[in-house]
Design an enzyme around this catalytic site. Structure first.
Site, PDB file in Angstrom:
ATOM      1  N   SER A 274       0.868  -1.192   0.000  1.00  9.54           N
ATOM      2  CA  SER A 274       0.000   0.000   0.000  1.00  9.54           C
ATOM      3  C   SER A 274       0.895   1.229   0.000  1.00  9.54           C
ATOM      4  O   SER A 274       2.099   1.124   0.218  1.00  9.54           O
ATOM      5  CB  SER A 274      -0.860   0.031   1.259  1.00  9.54           C
ATOM      6  OG  SER A 274      -0.069   0.432   2.374  1.00  9.54           O
ATOM      7  N   ASP A 275       0.330   2.397  -0.220  1.00 17.31           N
ATOM      8  CA  ASP A 275       1.118   3.606   0.024  1.00 17.31           C
ATOM      9  C   ASP A 275       1.041   3.923   1.523  1.00 17.31           C
ATOM     10  O   ASP A 275       0.293   3.290   2.286  1.00 17.31           O
ATOM     11  CB  ASP A 275       0.656   4.771  -0.861  1.00 17.31           C
ATOM     12  CG  ASP A 275       1.797   5.790  -1.059  1.00 17.31           C
ATOM     13  OD1 ASP A 275       2.754   5.777  -0.263  1.00 17.31           O
ATOM     14  OD2 ASP A 275       1.729   6.602  -2.003  1.00 17.31           O
ATOM     15  N   TYR A 276       1.800   4.915   1.915  1.00 14.82           N
ATOM     16  CA  TYR A 276       2.001   5.239   3.330  1.00 14.82           C
ATOM     17  C   TYR A 276       0.676   5.593   4.032  1.00 14.82           C
ATOM     18  O   TYR A 276       0.074   6.621   3.710  1.00 14.82           O
ATOM     19  CB  TYR A 276       2.962   6.424   3.414  1.00 14.82           C
ATOM     20  CG  TYR A 276       3.660   6.570   4.732  1.00 14.82           C
ATOM     21  CD1 TYR A 276       4.967   6.149   4.901  1.00 14.82           C
ATOM     22  CD2 TYR A 276       3.006   7.137   5.824  1.00 14.82           C
ATOM     23  CE1 TYR A 276       5.611   6.274   6.111  1.00 14.82           C
ATOM     24  CE2 TYR A 276       3.643   7.262   7.033  1.00 14.82           C
ATOM     25  CZ  TYR A 276       4.941   6.832   7.168  1.00 14.82           C
ATOM     26  OH  TYR A 276       5.578   6.960   8.376  1.00 14.82           O
ATOM     27  N   ALA A 278      -2.078   4.520   3.550  1.00 10.46           N
ATOM     28  CA  ALA A 278      -3.203   4.644   2.621  1.00 10.46           C
ATOM     29  C   ALA A 278      -4.364   3.722   2.973  1.00 10.46           C
ATOM     30  O   ALA A 278      -5.518   4.034   2.680  1.00 10.46           O
ATOM     31  CB  ALA A 278      -2.742   4.389   1.188  1.00 10.46           C
TER      32      ALA A 278
END
Ligand code: BGC
Length: 744
Positions: A274-276, A278
């Site tokens: 995932s992104d940070y 997210a």
């Protein structure tokens, strides 16, 4: 709240699309064995990535962490890998991740600048250097390349992109992936690459970061997915889902993109992170009620590892125990994570031996950084051959907030730099020309954003004493990059005002721009004699620019993105559709030429702005050099080809000037009529050629009818018979035009 049990179709596919050689079988068997031994908690531990500040040795020892990002102390990394492999329950090594975006210690130009080189070989070599430097301290995973198509220069992250075109972006991304991952991931200096941000992050409304995107399926396939697909084909090991939502679904929960397209259609079995934060941010998106809901939706969509937020760690166990999530989803995710750890050879060699690695920022690396910076510079203007500077010049004014700033010229995402390594233009000028030239230096403005005119007087005096003014303009690193979108993309602060004042001295002005995006320069363009656009050029930006200024090198960069005249023209990109009323210079009426109380009419009026026209300031693919190139003899191997056949197109390019230089020759096509309205031009190939004065070369390209395919209404990739235009061109707005037919 009730949860449905969902069993995505691909749960059992883990070897699909993967070479079924013995090595692979052996690896999958090892993973099977490990999975059998692991408890649910151990598995969830593998799925959690912790940030540098958040991890603790006990968590690693207990097997609660599968990956760490942003830890760059080699001693700590060593200790962590030792704990993970020697003391954690199953001895599983850690993935150590970092954003190595355009260099680790040796900083290369920002990716937008890299794309301006149109030189895949150089990009691959540079990425390899970055991998070697990063790997030497124990990093084994980078979050790059970013392959988001960006048609909006307001977006801060355009700096990290390869620009607006999917073909150029794909070529650059593939080169970078190869450079990071090498041909063998088990090599100590190979690191896993990451295709990000899946998908359409660059299409956020208004160029505002993290923003909503709406992307119809055909556009998604025709443009946004293509670089990712190219990444899959070259074996990229990981993907990152974006922060944003597309068509109403946050990327971290987009089952269609992550499972149906990436896993099923493309048969890719790498690791998705995932992104940070997210996953947790899906609550803020208004898509999930709480962390538990977010964890469930993300895993169902196929996110294997959660970056930073702790929803997997906190809720997956409960979700499995209450049968709201199928354990097979967890097994599948952990399998993807373990596979990467095996592929990287981390089980055998978790600890890096720094002595095996070359010194960081060594002479060879600096040479490569300088070469890349030279090739990334785009010359946008050169009136009366102001450049290269005459060797007879004695007095030179060096002005501007970016002439001597070792920090700002490095650009965004340079956490691991050492600013002492940076060579600024001022350093290089002093070193090379310090004895022969009188350099009159003034910052002019304290920073790129400053509006204080305290140094104006000093700057004007410097100009008055000189034969030429070199004005180093642009943006500081921090007003570009993530979360730093701008609504006004003129030169910030009082730079325009200072240029105006300097122009009153009557001295020729050379503008050297260091920036993270295309800037709109219409207000000052006529006061400037020459422009070198160097993006943020990195560690060796200074010597690179000085070599170009004095003609030791000729500029060869070409724009990877359209430069608009004014911000109101955005989005503006070369491969737009024609419309039913395309712009035409004969019909265009400027706002000032419209008579007062003119009768209302729309006929003859077309898709343009009455004030800004319809052309950009500088088109995609544009860039000048110290010589002139002529294009002639366009030759097509056939005027008609059948479906499945190749066509060869060639032209003669001649250096008609006096300097040896490189030209980036571009091939564009246009499908005149198709079942989906086609773009007015599409880049299909490019080639860099070097020519001595007077020399000519025949440049030849081969296209197959498959290269003319597009996604039709049924989302099938098809080439339709018909007429095609073709250009061999110096940029997207010029070139030699030919024509051919494709028949069934
Ligand atoms: C960015 C990613 C980056 C991650 C880790 C996020 O804010 O969107 O591109 O890889 O942080 O640093």
């Amino acid at each position: 709240m009730k949860f449905k049990l969902i069993f995505p179709t691909l749960l059992l596919f883990h070897t699909v699309g993967f070479n079924m050689s013995n090595g692979v079988n052996e690896m999958e068997t090892k993973i099977d064995l490990l999975l059998k031994k692991m408890s649910l908690q151990d598995k969830i531990g593998q799925m959690s990535q912790r940030n540098g500040a958040d991890w603790n040795y006990n968590g690693v020892k207990a097997g609660k962490i599968g990956s760490i990002l942003n830890e760059v102390d080699p001693k700590k990394i060593k200790k962590l890998q030792k704990l993970a492999t020697e003391e954690s329950p199953h001895g599983i090594p850690l993935l150590i991740a970092r954003d190595v975006i355009h260099g680790f210690r040796t900083i290369f130009p920002i990716p937008l600048g890299l794309a301006a080189t149109w030189n895949t070989e150089l990009i691959e070599k540079g990425a390899h250097i970055s991998a070697v430097e990063a790997a030497s301290i124990g990093i084994n995973w980078t979050f790059g390349p970013m392959m988001d198509i960006s048609r909006d220069p307001r977006w801060g992250r355009i700096a990290e992109s390869f620009g607006e075109d999917h073909y150029l972006t794909s070529q650059m991304a593939v080169a970078m992936i190869k450079g990071f991952q090498s041909d063998d991931l088990t090599k100590p200096d190979a690191i896993a690459a990451c295709a990000k941000h899946f998908v359409g992050y660059g299409a956020g409304e208004g160029g505002r970061d993290y923003n909503t995107a709406y992307i119809p399926e055909q556009l998604l396939r025709e443009v946004y997915l293509k670089p990712f697909r190219a990444g899959v084909e070259v074996g990229v090991e990981t993907f990152m889902a974006g922060f944003h939502d597309v068509n109403g679904i946050p990327s971290s929960a987009n089952t269609y993109y992550l499972r149906e397209i990436l896993r099923d259609e493309w048969a890719w079995n790498g690791l998705i992170v995932s992104d940070y934060n997210a996953i947790n941010e899906m609550i803020v998106h208004g898509y999930c009620v709480d962390g538990k809901d977010a964890a469930q939706k993300a895993l169902i969509a196929g996110i294997d590892m959660e970056m930073a937020s702790g929803d997997y760690e906190n809720y997956l166990e409960d979700l499995v125990e209450t049968r709201e999530l199928d354990i097979n989803l967890i097994n599948e995710a952990v399998r993807n994570i373990l596979r990467l750890k095996f592929k990287l050879g981390l089980f055998e060699n978790p600890i890096v031996n720094a002595d095996q690695f070359p010194k960081m920022v060594n002479e060879d690396y600096l040479k490569m950084a300088k070469q890349t910076a030279i090739q990334s510079v785009v010359m946008l203007k050169n009136e009366k051959n102001t450049l290269p500077l005459s060797k007879n010049i004695k007095n030179i004014a060096v002005i501007g907030p970016l002439a001597d700033d070792p920090f700002e010229q490095l650009g965004t995402w340079t956490f691991d730099k050492n600013i002492e390594d940076t060579q600024t233009p001022m350093d290089a000028l002093n070193e090379v020309y310090g004895n022969d030239l009188n350099i009159h230096y003034s910052k002019g403005l304290a920073t790129s954003r400053s509006t204080d005119d305290t140094y104006f007087k000093e700057a004007i005096q410097a100009a008055e004493k000189s034969e030429v003014v070199l004005f180093f303009a642009g943006e500081e690193a921090i007003i570009t990059g993530e979360a730093h979108s701008r609504a006004n993309i003129n030169l910030p602060g009082a730079q325009e005002e200072l240029i105006e004042r300097l122009s009153e001295t009557g001295k020729p002005i050379v503008l050297i721009v260091m920036a993270g995006r295309p800037l709109t320069m219409g207000n000052i363009l006529d006061k400037i004699d020459a422009i070198l656009y160097s993006f943020h050029p990195g560690t060796m930006g200074g010597p690179a620019i000085v070599d170009l200024l004095f003609g030791n090198e000729s500029p060869s960069g070409k724009l990877p993105v359209t430069f608009p005249k004014v911000v109101g023209q955005i989005p503006m990109y070369y491969n737009n559709k024609n419309t039913g009323r395309p712009p035409n210079k004969d019909n265009f009426v400027h706002i000032d030429d419209i008579p007062v109380r003119a009768w209302q009419t729309s006929l003859g009026n077309e898709t343009h702005y009455i004030d800004a026209g319809y052309k950009p300031q500088f088109p995609f693919g544009f860039g000048l050099s110290y010589t002139k190139f002529s294009y002639s003899n366009l030759t097509l191997s056939d005027s008609v080809i059948r479906m499945g056949e190749d066509i060869t197109i060639s032209a003669v390019i001649k250096n008609t000037g006096h300097a040896e230089a490189v030209e980036v020759v571009q091939l564009y096509t246009r499908d005149l009529v198709a079942s989906i309205t086609p773009p007015v031009k599409e880049l299909k190939r490019f080639k860099r050629i070097q020519l001595k004065p007077g020399e000519s070369k025949t440049v030849q390209f081969t296209l197959n009818t498959g290269d003319l395919a597009f996604y039709n209404q049924e989302m099938e990739l098809v080439t339709e018979p018909g007429t095609f235009h073709i250009w061999i061109a110096p940029d997207s707005d010029n070139g030699l035009q030919g024509k051919f037919e494709v028949k069934k």
